[in-house]
Design a protein around this motif. Sequence first.
Motif, PDB file in Angstrom:
ATOM      1  N   ALA A  37      30.648   5.778  22.898  1.00 51.95           N
ATOM      2  CA  ALA A  37      32.053   6.122  22.707  1.00 51.95           C
ATOM      3  C   ALA A  37      32.676   5.114  21.749  1.00 51.95           C
ATOM      4  O   ALA A  37      32.242   3.966  21.663  1.00 51.95           O
ATOM      5  N   GLY A  84      35.461  11.265  39.437  1.00 49.21           N
ATOM      6  CA  GLY A  84      35.822  10.511  38.240  1.00 49.21           C
ATOM      7  C   GLY A  84      36.030   9.027  38.454  1.00 49.21           C
ATOM      8  O   GLY A  84      36.592   8.344  37.595  1.00 49.21           O
ATOM      9  N   LEU A 124      37.954   7.620  35.305  1.00 49.53           N
ATOM     10  CA  LEU A 124      37.797   8.294  34.020  1.00 49.53           C
ATOM     11  C   LEU A 124      38.489   9.634  34.057  1.00 49.53           C
ATOM     12  O   LEU A 124      38.401  10.360  35.048  1.00 49.53           O
ATOM     13  N   ALA A 125      39.173   9.948  32.972  1.00 41.82           N
ATOM     14  CA  ALA A 125      39.836  11.244  32.836  1.00 41.82           C
ATOM     15  C   ALA A 125      39.699  11.683  31.391  1.00 41.82           C
ATOM     16  O   ALA A 125      39.421  10.872  30.500  1.00 41.82           O
ATOM     17  N   GLN A 126      39.906  12.956  31.154  1.00 48.34           N
ATOM     18  CA  GLN A 126      39.834  13.502  29.803  1.00 48.34           C
ATOM     19  C   GLN A 126      41.205  14.050  29.438  1.00 48.34           C
ATOM     20  O   GLN A 126      41.807  14.798  30.196  1.00 48.34           O
ATOM     21  N   THR A 127      41.720  13.651  28.277  1.00 47.46           N
ATOM     22  CA  THR A 127      42.962  14.186  27.734  1.00 47.46           C
ATOM     23  C   THR A 127      42.620  14.754  26.367  1.00 47.46           C
ATOM     24  O   THR A 127      42.469  13.996  25.408  1.00 47.46           O
ATOM     25  N   SER A 183      40.422  15.644  23.533  1.00 44.92           N
ATOM     26  CA  SER A 183      39.109  15.131  23.140  1.00 44.92           C
ATOM     27  C   SER A 183      38.958  13.637  23.418  1.00 44.92           C
ATOM     28  O   SER A 183      37.951  13.038  23.081  1.00 44.92           O
ATOM     29  N   THR A 184      39.968  13.043  24.052  1.00 46.44           N
ATOM     30  CA  THR A 184      39.955  11.599  24.314  1.00 46.44           C
ATOM     31  C   THR A 184      39.646  11.319  25.775  1.00 46.44           C
ATOM     32  O   THR A 184      40.273  11.874  26.670  1.00 46.44           O
ATOM     33  N   GLY A 185      38.667  10.449  26.006  1.00 51.47           N
ATOM     34  CA  GLY A 185      38.385   9.969  27.352  1.00 51.47           C
ATOM     35  C   GLY A 185      39.257   8.757  27.631  1.00 51.47           C
ATOM     36  O   GLY A 185      39.467   7.917  26.751  1.00 51.47           O
ATOM     37  N   ALA A 196      32.341  11.426  27.262  1.00 52.40           N
ATOM     38  CA  ALA A 196      32.290  12.620  28.093  1.00 52.40           C
ATOM     39  C   ALA A 196      32.726  12.239  29.489  1.00 52.40           C
ATOM     40  O   ALA A 196      31.973  11.635  30.228  1.00 52.40           O
ATOM     41  N   ALA A 197      33.966  12.521  29.830  1.00 50.64           N
ATOM     42  CA  ALA A 197      34.480  12.204  31.169  1.00 50.64           C
ATOM     43  C   ALA A 197      34.264  13.399  32.077  1.00 50.64           C
ATOM     44  O   ALA A 197      34.184  14.544  31.604  1.00 50.64           O
TER      45      ALA A 197
END
Length: 190
Positions: free
Chosen positions: A26, A116, A139-142, A144-146, A188-189
Motif C-alpha cells: 500500500a 476489520g 481497517l476500513a475502506q472509503t 479506493s482508500t484504505g 485491500a481492507a
Amino acid sequence: MKTPWLIWTLAGLLAAPLAQAQPAAARLLPAQSEIVFVSKQMGVPVEGEFKRFDAQIVFDPGSPQAGSVALTIDTGSATLGIAETDAELPKAEWFAAAKFPQARFQSTAIKPLGSGKYEVAGRLTIKGHSRDLVVPISLAQTGSTGIATGSFTLERLAFKIGDGEWADTSLVADDVQVRFKLALAGLAAP
C-alpha cells in the motif's frame, strides 16, 4: 523427453497462484494521514503531531499474518503549535533529532481479531531505545482508500523523551497517548 517439460509446466501452474497470493504493498497518502500525541503537562492535556512520516505496509485481509508494517517518523517534525516549545522538541532532552532523526516501528506479527480489527505486534525505537509494542488497528475502506486507525499509550521515559529536569512526571506525565490515521492507496481492507 517430454516428462521434464510436463514437470516444469505443472510446477509453473502450481506456483502461479502462490505468486498471486502475495499481499500487495500500500502507498501512504500523507495529506490525508496524521500521527497525533497527547501528553499532560501539570495535569493539562497538550496535543501535538508529527508533520512528516512514511509507512511501508504490505497487507491482504485474506492472509493478514503474511503482512508487514514499517513506519518511520521524522522526529524533527514534532510540533505542539507553539514556536517556543517547538524549538525545544528537537533538542537532546526531548527527541535528540540531530542524533536520532527518525523513530521507527517494525511489525513482527499481525493478528486478525475480526470485523476489520487487528493487533499489530512490533518493535518501536525512539532515541536508540527499543520496546515491544502491540498496537490495536481498525481497517476500513472509503472509496479506493484504505484507512488504518488506532491508538496506544507509551511511557516517554522508557525512550528518554523529556530527559534531565523534564523526567519529573509532576511536570510532564510519563504516559503519552498516540493516535493515528493512515490513509493508504492500494490497501485491500475488509
